[in-house]
Motif scaffolding. Sequence first.
Motif, PDB file in Angstrom:
ATOM      1  N   PRO A  67       0.817  -1.225   0.000  1.00 60.13           N
ATOM      2  CA  PRO A  67       0.000   0.000   0.000  1.00 60.13           C
ATOM      3  C   PRO A  67       0.845   1.266   0.000  1.00 60.13           C
ATOM      4  CG  PRO A  67      -0.803  -1.583   1.625  1.00 60.13           C
ATOM      5  CD  PRO A  67       0.527  -2.071   1.173  1.00 60.13           C
ATOM      6  N   LEU A  68       1.999   1.211   0.666  1.00 59.52           N
ATOM      7  CA  LEU A  68       2.876   2.374   0.686  1.00 59.52           C
ATOM      8  C   LEU A  68       3.494   2.607  -0.688  1.00 59.52           C
ATOM      9  CD1 LEU A  68       4.669   1.698   4.099  1.00 59.52           C
ATOM     10  CD2 LEU A  68       2.650   3.112   3.665  1.00 59.52           C
ATOM     11  N   THR A  69       3.839   1.518  -1.381  1.00 58.38           N
ATOM     12  CA  THR A  69       4.376   1.642  -2.732  1.00 58.38           C
ATOM     13  C   THR A  69       3.349   2.255  -3.665  1.00 58.38           C
ATOM     14  OG1 THR A  69       5.694  -0.342  -2.336  1.00 58.38           O
ATOM     15  CG2 THR A  69       5.513   0.407  -4.610  1.00 58.38           C
ATOM     16  N   PHE A  70       2.105   1.791  -3.521  1.00 56.48           N
ATOM     17  CA  PHE A  70       1.044   2.288  -4.394  1.00 56.48           C
ATOM     18  C   PHE A  70       0.799   3.777  -4.153  1.00 56.48           C
ATOM     19  CE2 PHE A  70      -3.523   3.254  -4.832  1.00 56.48           C
ATOM     20  CZ  PHE A  70      -3.641   3.091  -6.198  1.00 56.48           C
ATOM     21  N   MET A  81      -1.709   2.360   9.522  1.00 61.87           N
ATOM     22  CA  MET A  81      -1.257   3.112   8.353  1.00 61.87           C
ATOM     23  C   MET A  81      -0.397   4.295   8.760  1.00 61.87           C
ATOM     24  SD  MET A  81      -4.694   5.258   7.270  1.00 61.87           S
ATOM     25  CE  MET A  81      -5.649   3.760   7.010  1.00 61.87           C
ATOM     26  N   ILE A  82       0.217   4.870   7.732  1.00 55.14           N
ATOM     27  CA  ILE A  82       0.944   6.127   7.862  1.00 55.14           C
ATOM     28  C   ILE A  82       0.105   7.196   7.188  1.00 55.14           C
ATOM     29  CG2 ILE A  82       3.048   7.359   7.214  1.00 55.14           C
ATOM     30  CD1 ILE A  82       4.511   4.736   7.224  1.00 55.14           C
ATOM     31  N   LYS A 115      -9.731  -2.823   0.426  1.00 49.02           N
ATOM     32  CA  LYS A 115      -8.502  -3.412  -0.095  1.00 49.02           C
ATOM     33  C   LYS A 115      -7.429  -2.361  -0.337  1.00 49.02           C
ATOM     34  CE  LYS A 115     -10.303  -7.577  -2.330  1.00 49.02           C
ATOM     35  NZ  LYS A 115     -10.363  -8.346  -3.604  1.00 49.02           N
ATOM     36  N   ALA A 116      -7.841  -1.147  -0.657  1.00 45.71           N
ATOM     37  CA  ALA A 116      -6.868  -0.098  -0.963  1.00 45.71           C
ATOM     38  C   ALA A 116      -6.189   0.440   0.289  1.00 45.71           C
ATOM     39  CB  ALA A 116      -7.534   1.047  -1.707  1.00 45.71           C
ATOM     40  N   ASP A 165      12.120   3.002   5.323  1.00 41.43           N
ATOM     41  CA  ASP A 165      11.896   4.025   6.347  1.00 41.43           C
ATOM     42  C   ASP A 165      10.436   4.043   6.775  1.00 41.43           C
ATOM     43  OD1 ASP A 165      14.556   4.795   6.148  1.00 41.43           O
ATOM     44  OD2 ASP A 165      14.127   6.304   4.619  1.00 41.43           O
ATOM     45  N   LEU A 166       9.541   3.951   5.797  1.00 33.90           N
ATOM     46  CA  LEU A 166       8.116   3.922   6.119  1.00 33.90           C
ATOM     47  C   LEU A 166       7.756   2.638   6.848  1.00 33.90           C
ATOM     48  CD1 LEU A 166       6.674   5.318   2.749  1.00 33.90           C
ATOM     49  CD2 LEU A 166       7.133   6.567   4.865  1.00 33.90           C
ATOM     50  N   GLY A 167       8.400   1.526   6.451  1.00 35.01           N
ATOM     51  CA  GLY A 167       8.145   0.270   7.140  1.00 35.01           C
ATOM     52  C   GLY A 167       8.565   0.327   8.593  1.00 35.01           C
ATOM     53  N   ARG A 168       9.671   1.011   8.885  1.00 36.59           N
ATOM     54  CA  ARG A 168      10.114   1.140  10.276  1.00 36.59           C
ATOM     55  C   ARG A 168       9.148   1.988  11.099  1.00 36.59           C
ATOM     56  NH1 ARG A 168      14.921   1.959   7.252  1.00 36.59           N
ATOM     57  NH2 ARG A 168      16.255   0.097   7.300  1.00 36.59           N
TER      58      ARG A 168
END
Length: 406
Positions: free
Chosen positions: A47-50, A71-72, A213-214, A273-276
């Motif tokens: 989702p972050l990539t999208f 989420m972020i 889903k999004a 970075d977002l995953g962390r």
Amino acid sequence: MIWITWTTFRRSLRTYALAIVSLALAVLVSCLGLSGLQLLQQATLQPLTFIGGGQIIILDARTELKTSSAMIYADPLEIKTFPAKMAEDLVATLDTNRETQQVLIAPVAQIGNRGQVLWFYLGARENPQSTLDHLDMLSGSLQSFAEPQNMVSPAHPSRGNKAGPISYEGTQVGNWVSYSVPQITELHGAYEWTVQQTRTVTYQVGAVYNGVKAIYGINWTELSTLQSQIGGERPISWMGISCPLSETQKMKEQLLAEIERQNLSLNVMTLQDLGRMLIGDFDRFEKMSDYYAPVMLLVAVIIVLVNAITLTIARRKELALLRILGFSIYEIQVMFVLECFITSLIGGFIGTFIAIVMALGYTSSISVSWYPFAITMVTTTVIGGISSLVLSKGNLSNTLRNPMGE
């Protein structure tokens, strides 16, 4: 000899069935074991990539990202914009050409039933017909972007009526929506949202997609349309850069060095970075697969060895019979190795195929490890060759003397 090999294999399929099932399960478990953590990582970052448009994101240094349990996000007015040319010039300094994706997130307001101001996100990106194809459409299609001032809206799949799904805002395909969009003002060389100065814009809902889903259920429209409505010189919220995950840190350092050299008010973040930000121990999460891989490969090799030895013992009398019929020792060895190869090919393919289907269902990605399949093929073939050589030199002659094993 090939026809006889295939015929004997087909007639002995029941004998090989257990080996094929065992090999398929070994490859399946090994594939999921080796790829499971990577697939889980992809599912987390997808989702972050999208939403980011790439594995590296160039954004305004003033944009403050926050995290929740799932989420972020950032407050609508806290997502700052900047001219797209700044990011384009920055990417041009890279030593390789990379695919980029420009994204603009604008705050839009509506008046609620009780007179309160409700803020929403209105997102826009380049070529939405192709870049938004990941969305699961419930009604309408992305072809609606061919018309000006069209957008796609998120909805819960369980909410709808005879006319179709109803979006989170209560709209359906064909409805028109009015928003108040703040304008952009340049202050001290930077873009700022001016809430006191808004512009009323209208959009028609061209499609409704599954917002569950999004994860990031926001309205999407064409980039150039939204840019023309808020002012500024081609403003964007961030630019995503496509890059292999193994190279993101190096590219990030290169971009940050250039930002410091030019004294730009920009920042660079990677998906890691977002995953962390989402997962507190993301570094350990990434490294677990490195420790898990040798264990799973060892398990796969052991199962392959056991199956190869079992096949050798089970086919001993048949190999002796082929020798009686006039086949040379070399031909018998080749036939046995071919049968082991076919067995490992079928078992490995079935196990890998099931792993791909499971990965596709959970992460929409078919990227699973092919190491178990390759190891199964090579190990079974080698062990089969060694086993046939041993049989032909020793046990085969004993079987000829005593074919009933008495």
